[in-house]
Scaffold this motif. Structure first.
Motif, PDB file in Angstrom:
ATOM      1  N   UNK A  67       6.798  -6.129   0.391  1.00 28.79           N
ATOM      2  CA  UNK A  67       5.301  -5.721   1.375  1.00 28.79           C
ATOM      3  C   UNK A  67       4.679  -4.577   0.255  1.00 28.79           C
ATOM      4  N   UNK A  68       3.339  -3.992  -0.183  1.00 31.40           N
ATOM      5  CA  UNK A  68       3.281  -3.305  -0.363  1.00 31.40           C
ATOM      6  C   UNK A  68       3.695  -1.489   0.237  1.00 31.40           C
ATOM      7  N   UNK A  69       3.734  -1.832   1.294  1.00 35.85           N
ATOM      8  CA  UNK A  69       4.651  -0.712   2.163  1.00 35.85           C
ATOM      9  C   UNK A  69       5.322  -0.114   1.382  1.00 35.85           C
ATOM     10  N   UNK A  70       5.406   1.142   1.596  1.00 32.38           N
ATOM     11  CA  UNK A  70       5.883   2.241   0.936  1.00 32.38           C
ATOM     12  C   UNK A  70       6.945   3.398   2.113  1.00 32.38           C
ATOM     13  N   UNK A  71       7.950   3.981   1.104  1.00 34.55           N
ATOM     14  CA  UNK A  71       8.665   4.875   2.227  1.00 34.55           C
ATOM     15  C   UNK A  71       8.012   5.739   3.195  1.00 34.55           C
ATOM     16  N   UNK A  72       6.822   6.563   1.916  1.00 32.23           N
ATOM     17  CA  UNK A  72       5.920   7.712   3.147  1.00 32.23           C
ATOM     18  C   UNK A  72       5.256   6.918   3.871  1.00 32.23           C
ATOM     19  N   UNK A  73       4.827   5.834   3.006  1.00 32.19           N
ATOM     20  CA  UNK A  73       3.344   4.782   4.127  1.00 32.19           C
ATOM     21  C   UNK A  73       4.232   5.226   6.161  1.00 32.19           C
ATOM     22  N   UNK A  74       5.494   4.597   5.989  1.00 32.69           N
ATOM     23  CA  UNK A  74       5.991   4.799   8.457  1.00 32.69           C
ATOM     24  C   UNK A  74       6.957   5.660   7.448  1.00 32.69           C
ATOM     25  N   UNK A  75       7.097   7.170   7.252  1.00 34.79           N
ATOM     26  CA  UNK A  75       8.354   7.593   7.346  1.00 34.79           C
ATOM     27  C   UNK A  75       7.974   8.928   7.443  1.00 34.79           C
TER      28      UNK A  75
END
Ligand SMILES: Cc1cc2nc3c(=O)[nH]c(=O)nc-3n(C[C@H](O)[C@H](O)[C@H](O)COP(=O)(O)OP(=O)(O)OC[C@H]3O[C@@H](n4cnc5c(N)ncnc54)[C@H](O)[C@@H]3O)c2cc1C
Length: 401
Positions: A67-75
């Motif tokens: 997906x386009x999710x980055x680590x910064x988006x979720x943590x």
């Protein structure tokens, strides 16, 4: 991405349980060309009650790669680990380990968004699973039924599928955990600074606490940092545990008593025990937390992860205790390994499942041993040495035998 094979496109897969393990498996299997349906007991989207999860590579691999999710988006990050005596405040040690922390909700909602709702079926509580060798029949509490060529049982630590297929149920570990979430602006600057950029172990003779920052996503989609804590209490099975787990309506809860169901005297005991036993810094954190709640810790071992065309993944297979922060990662790793084995196995579905089980069962069992060893020390005042590699978060490396 895996190239869909002819077999994959005609194979029906039912995933039971639509949480971390189930949704990772569902996304991967669908990408590999399988016809995937997810059957989830809950009547609506799940919520992790704002609790935190330490990021391990396997846990977030699907979101980062597919997906386009980055680590910064979720943590959110922290830069150290701190070990203190929670009753005196004395510093036992510190290491420079940096970790990232996410939250259940941040992961789940992105996994669900990716899979979509068309084939994610809510209110499907698995009641019966019957394996016929080349097909599996599922029956849900509503009376509805489903058939599949392969069933992935990802229905968690109290798995109905595991109970029916293997007769295994989780065993109480002898302790519970209180969990809560405090907003940073509800804390004094000194308490905020004490906890905010670190993973803190608060060690006691008869239990332990942990605290770390996690991201909280608000209704507008904005992310803010908050502090998540857990306090593990030893409670013998029997009357003491029954009393603790009895809610304000007199119902004995099997797993968790959520905040709104807690008896007021229990919450008062939680706060007074904190004031008696812990330093002011911990007391402030615990008092500032919105909606603390209590959960029993239980675990389960299994002799196998596959029965015919049914596979057990994540907590539905080996149910670990939380101390090495990789239960969700284990569930996701089971899913990745399953899809790799199916892809490698070509038309030999049964051979692929056998190979997968031989690979993943030792990982789950070694992880269970690791967290049980950690619990022995953490809950009984043993020596929990800062930086000891045996206690490092994550799945163990298992060399194939
Ligand atoms: C206090 C605590 C802290 C933790 N911290 C971490 C951490 O830092 N890092 C980490 O990686 N892991 C952590 N874990 C572990 C992690 O939460 C679990 O290992 C992980 O959620 C397992 O994922 P799963 O998909 O296998 O099962 P679950 O997340 O338990 O999901 C099971 C799903 O199946 C559904 N279900 C149940 N029964 C049925 C049924 N009969 N029919 C249909 N659906 C059903 C449930 O509603 C649920 O959606 C922690 C656990 C606890 C208790």
């Amino acid at each position: 991405m895996t190239t869909p094979s002819g077999r994959a496109t005609s194979t029906r897969v039912a995933v039971v349980g639509g949480s971390i393990g189930g949704m990772t498996a569902a996304g991967l299997l669908r990408d590999a060309g399988y016809q995937v349906d997810v059957y989830e007991r809950s009547p609506g989207p799940l919520s992790g009650l704002g609790t935190g999860i330490v990021v391990q590579p396997e846990l977030v691999r699907f979101l980062l790669e597919r997906t386009t999710t980055t680590l910064e988006d979720i943590s959110v990050p922290s830069s150290s680990m701190k070990y203190v005596d929670a009753s005196s405040g004395a510093l036992i040690g510190a290491t420079d380990d940096s970790w990232r922390f996410t939250s259940y909700n941040a992961l789940y909602h992105r996994l669900l968004e990716n899979f979509g709702l068309e084939r994610y079926h809510f209110s499907c509580n698995l009641e019966q699973v019957v394996d016929h060798g080349d097909q599996v029949d599922l029956t849900f509490s509503s009376g509805e039924t489903a058939q599949a060529d392969l069933v992935v049982l990802a229905d968690g630590g109290a798995s109905a599928g595991r109970r029916q297929l293997l007769g295994v149920t989780p065993e109480y570990a002898g302790y519970v955990t209180w969990r809560g979430l405090a907003e940073l602006d509800a804390l004094s600057a000194s308490t905020r600074d004490y906890f905010d950029d670190t993973f803190t172990y608060g060690l006691l003779d008869d239990g332990h606490l942990i605290a770390y920052p996690i991201p909280v996503v608000d209704a507008e989609g904005q992310t803010r940092r908050a502090l998540n804590y857990q306090w593990y209490w030893n409670v013998p099975a029997g009357p003491a545990l029954d009393e603790l787990m009895t809610d304000r309506n007199g119902v004995r809860r099997p797993t968790s008593v959520h905040h709104h169901d807690l008896r007021p005297e229990l919450l008062a005991e939680f706060h007074s025990r904190a004031s008696e036993r812990l330093t002011d810094t911990f007391v402030e954190l615990l008092h500032a937390a919105r909606e603390p709640f209590v959960t029993v810790i239980a675990d389960a071992d299994v002799p196998q992860m596959r029965v015919g065309r049914c596979v057990l993944i994540g907590d539905a297979a080996v149910t670990p205790r939380p101390h090495a922060a990789a239960g969700g990662a284990k569930a996701a790793a089971d899913a990745w390994a399953l899809v790799a084995a199916l892809t490698d196995g070509g038309d030999d579905l049964d051979g692929a499942l056998t190979k997968w089980e031989a690979q993943q069962l030792p990982v789950g069992r070694a992880y269970l041993q690791k967290v049980r060893r950690m619990a022995d020390v953490l809950q009984h005042g043993g020596r929990f040495t800062p930086g000891d590699p045996a206690n490092r978060f994550g799945l163990p490396t298992v060399v194939a035998g």
